[in-house]
Design a protein around this motif. Structure first.
Motif, short mmCIF file in Angstrom:
data_model
loop_
_atom_site.label_atom_id
_atom_site.label_comp_id
_atom_site.label_asym_id
_atom_site.label_seq_id
_atom_site.Cartn_x
_atom_site.Cartn_y
_atom_site.Cartn_z
N ARG A 131 -54.44 -57.08 19.81
CA ARG A 131 -55.06 -56.06 20.63
C ARG A 131 -55.95 -55.11 19.98
NH1 ARG A 131 -50.18 -53.42 22.60
NH2 ARG A 131 -51.78 -51.96 23.64
N ALA A 132 -55.78 -54.58 18.66
CA ALA A 132 -56.65 -53.78 18.10
C ALA A 132 -58.12 -54.08 17.83
CB ALA A 132 -56.00 -53.32 16.56
N ARG A 133 -59.01 -53.33 18.61
CA ARG A 133 -60.34 -53.63 18.51
C ARG A 133 -61.24 -52.97 17.47
NH1 ARG A 133 -62.52 -55.25 23.69
NH2 ARG A 133 -61.13 -57.08 24.27
N TYR A 134 -60.72 -51.72 17.17
CA TYR A 134 -61.35 -50.71 16.20
C TYR A 134 -60.67 -49.46 15.69
CZ TYR A 134 -62.09 -47.55 20.20
OH TYR A 134 -61.75 -46.74 21.55
N LEU A 135 -60.90 -49.19 14.50
CA LEU A 135 -60.18 -48.13 14.14
C LEU A 135 -60.91 -46.96 14.11
CD1 LEU A 135 -58.40 -50.05 10.98
CD2 LEU A 135 -57.75 -50.09 13.37
N HIS A 136 -60.41 -45.53 14.07
CA HIS A 136 -61.06 -44.33 13.55
C HIS A 136 -60.26 -43.77 12.52
CE1 HIS A 136 -63.12 -43.28 17.61
NE2 HIS A 136 -63.83 -44.32 17.03
N ILE A 137 -61.16 -43.20 11.47
CA ILE A 137 -60.27 -42.69 10.49
C ILE A 137 -60.69 -41.15 10.48
CG2 ILE A 137 -60.35 -42.48 7.85
CD1 ILE A 137 -61.60 -45.17 7.80
N HIS A 138 -59.38 -40.47 10.35
CA HIS A 138 -59.63 -38.93 10.27
C HIS A 138 -59.17 -38.34 8.87
CE1 HIS A 138 -60.15 -38.46 14.97
NE2 HIS A 138 -59.84 -39.98 14.79
N PHE A 139 -59.85 -37.41 8.78
CA PHE A 139 -59.19 -36.62 7.52
C PHE A 139 -57.89 -35.87 8.02
CE2 PHE A 139 -63.81 -36.41 6.59
CZ PHE A 139 -63.79 -37.59 5.55
N ALA A 140 -56.76 -36.17 7.24
CA ALA A 140 -55.33 -35.89 8.09
C ALA A 140 -55.15 -34.22 8.06
CB ALA A 140 -54.30 -36.35 7.02
N SER A 141 -55.35 -33.54 7.11
CA SER A 141 -55.08 -32.10 7.13
C SER A 141 -55.74 -31.56 8.24
CB SER A 141 -55.18 -31.42 5.72
OG SER A 141 -54.73 -29.87 5.82
N PRO A 142 -57.34 -31.19 8.22
CA PRO A 142 -57.64 -30.63 9.19
C PRO A 142 -57.93 -31.55 10.79
CG PRO A 142 -59.53 -31.77 7.56
CD PRO A 142 -58.27 -32.11 6.96
N GLY A 143 -57.81 -32.91 10.69
CA GLY A 143 -57.83 -33.45 11.79
C GLY A 143 -59.28 -34.23 12.13
N CYS A 144 -60.02 -33.80 11.78
CA CYS A 144 -61.50 -34.14 11.99
C CYS A 144 -61.82 -35.76 11.64
CB CYS A 144 -62.49 -33.34 11.47
SG CYS A 144 -62.26 -32.95 9.57
N TYR A 145 -62.79 -36.20 12.57
CA TYR A 145 -63.18 -37.58 12.49
C TYR A 145 -63.88 -37.87 11.21
CZ TYR A 145 -65.92 -41.69 13.59
OH TYR A 145 -66.58 -42.85 13.65
N ALA A 146 -63.69 -38.83 10.67
CA ALA A 146 -64.34 -39.19 9.54
C ALA A 146 -65.20 -40.37 9.54
CB ALA A 146 -63.33 -39.64 8.24
N ALA A 147 -64.79 -41.65 10.14
CA ALA A 147 -65.69 -42.92 10.22
C ALA A 147 -64.82 -43.91 11.07
CB ALA A 147 -65.52 -43.58 8.59
N ARG A 148 -65.74 -44.87 11.42
CA ARG A 148 -65.20 -46.21 12.28
C ARG A 148 -65.12 -47.31 11.43
NH1 ARG A 148 -65.92 -47.31 18.06
NH2 ARG A 148 -65.80 -49.70 18.30
N VAL A 149 -64.09 -48.14 11.95
CA VAL A 149 -63.78 -49.32 11.14
C VAL A 149 -63.62 -50.45 12.21
CG1 VAL A 149 -62.32 -50.92 9.45
CG2 VAL A 149 -62.24 -48.04 9.49
N GLU A 150 -64.38 -51.53 12.05
CA GLU A 150 -64.44 -52.83 12.94
C GLU A 150 -63.98 -54.05 12.02
OE1 GLU A 150 -68.75 -52.60 14.37
OE2 GLU A 150 -67.77 -51.11 15.90
N ARG A 151 -63.49 -55.01 12.90
CA ARG A 151 -63.34 -56.45 12.02
C ARG A 151 -64.69 -56.63 11.53
NH1 ARG A 151 -58.23 -58.22 13.83
NH2 ARG A 151 -57.47 -56.70 15.21
N ALA A 152 -64.97 -57.58 10.55
CA ALA A 152 -66.42 -58.07 9.96
C ALA A 152 -66.57 -59.65 10.29
CB ALA A 152 -66.57 -57.65 8.58
#
Length: 152
Positions: A131-152
Motif C-alpha cells: 500500500r505504501a506509494r511514497y515516503l517522506h523523510i524528516h529530520f527527527a529532532s526539529p521535525g522538518c521535512y527533508a526529502a521524498r522517496v519513491e519506488r524506482a
C-alpha cells in the motif's frame, strides 16, 4: 529494491531570492545568512557558514487527508534539485531521521525513527507494504521535512 530520492524543485524558490524583505515576510519567509550547516531542501546538501538562504514556511504535503503538512525549511540560492536513484545524500546519512510511508490516499501506512546510515533498510521495510506509494523523510529532532522517496 530500487528507490528514488528527490529534493524540492529549485524553480519553486528561485524567484524569492530577489524579493525585498517585506515581500518575503508576507510569504512567511526570511532571508538568512547561514551560521552553520543548514540543510538545503533543494540540493540536499548542507549550507556553509556565510551562505545566503531563505527560511520558508512550506507546505510539503499538500494533500486532502489528516496528514496535510507544512513546516519551516531552508533553501540555498542557486541550487539544483537532487534527483537520484539508489543514492543517499550525505546530508541524510549524518542525521537522525523520521521516515513516514503514505498510501495513494495520503494516509500513513508506516513509520520508522532511524539513524541516517540505516536509511536503505528502512526504505525497503516501509516499501514492503504494497500500500505504501511514497515516503517522506524528516529530520527527527526539529521535525522538518527533508526529502521524498519513491519506488524506482
Amino acid at each position: 529494491m530500487s528507490f528514488r530520492i528527490t529534493g524540492l524543485p529549485a524553480e519553486n524558490f528561485a524567484h524569492l531570492f530577489g524579493l525585498p524583505e517585506e515581500d518575503l515576510a508576507a510569504r512567511g519567509a526570511q532571508r538568512r545568512i547561514a551560521e552553520s550547516a543548514y540543510p538545503c531542501r533543494v540540493s540536499l546538501t548542507d549550507c556553509q557558514p556565510g551562505d545566503e538562504v531563505l527560511l520558508i514556511n512550506f507546505e510539503h504535503h499538500a494533500v486532502e487527508s489528516p496528514y496535510r503538512m507544512r513546516f519551516a525549511i531552508y533553501v540555498r540560492k542557486g541550487e539544483e534539485r537532487f534527483d537520484a536513484v539508489d543514492t543517499i545524500p550525505e546530508q541524510l546519512r549524518k542525521r537522525t531521521l523520521a521516515v513516514r510511508a503514505y498510501d495513494g490516499e495520503a494516509m500513513m501506512t508506516g513509520h520508522e525513527l532511524i539513524e541516517g546510515n540505516a536509511l536503505e533498510p528502512a526504505i525497503a521495510r516501509l516499501f514492503d507494504n504494497p500500500r505504501a506509494r511514497y515516503l517522506h523523510i524528516h529530520f527527527a529532532s526539529p521535525g522538518c521535512y527533508a526529502a521524498r522517496v519513491e519506488r524506482a
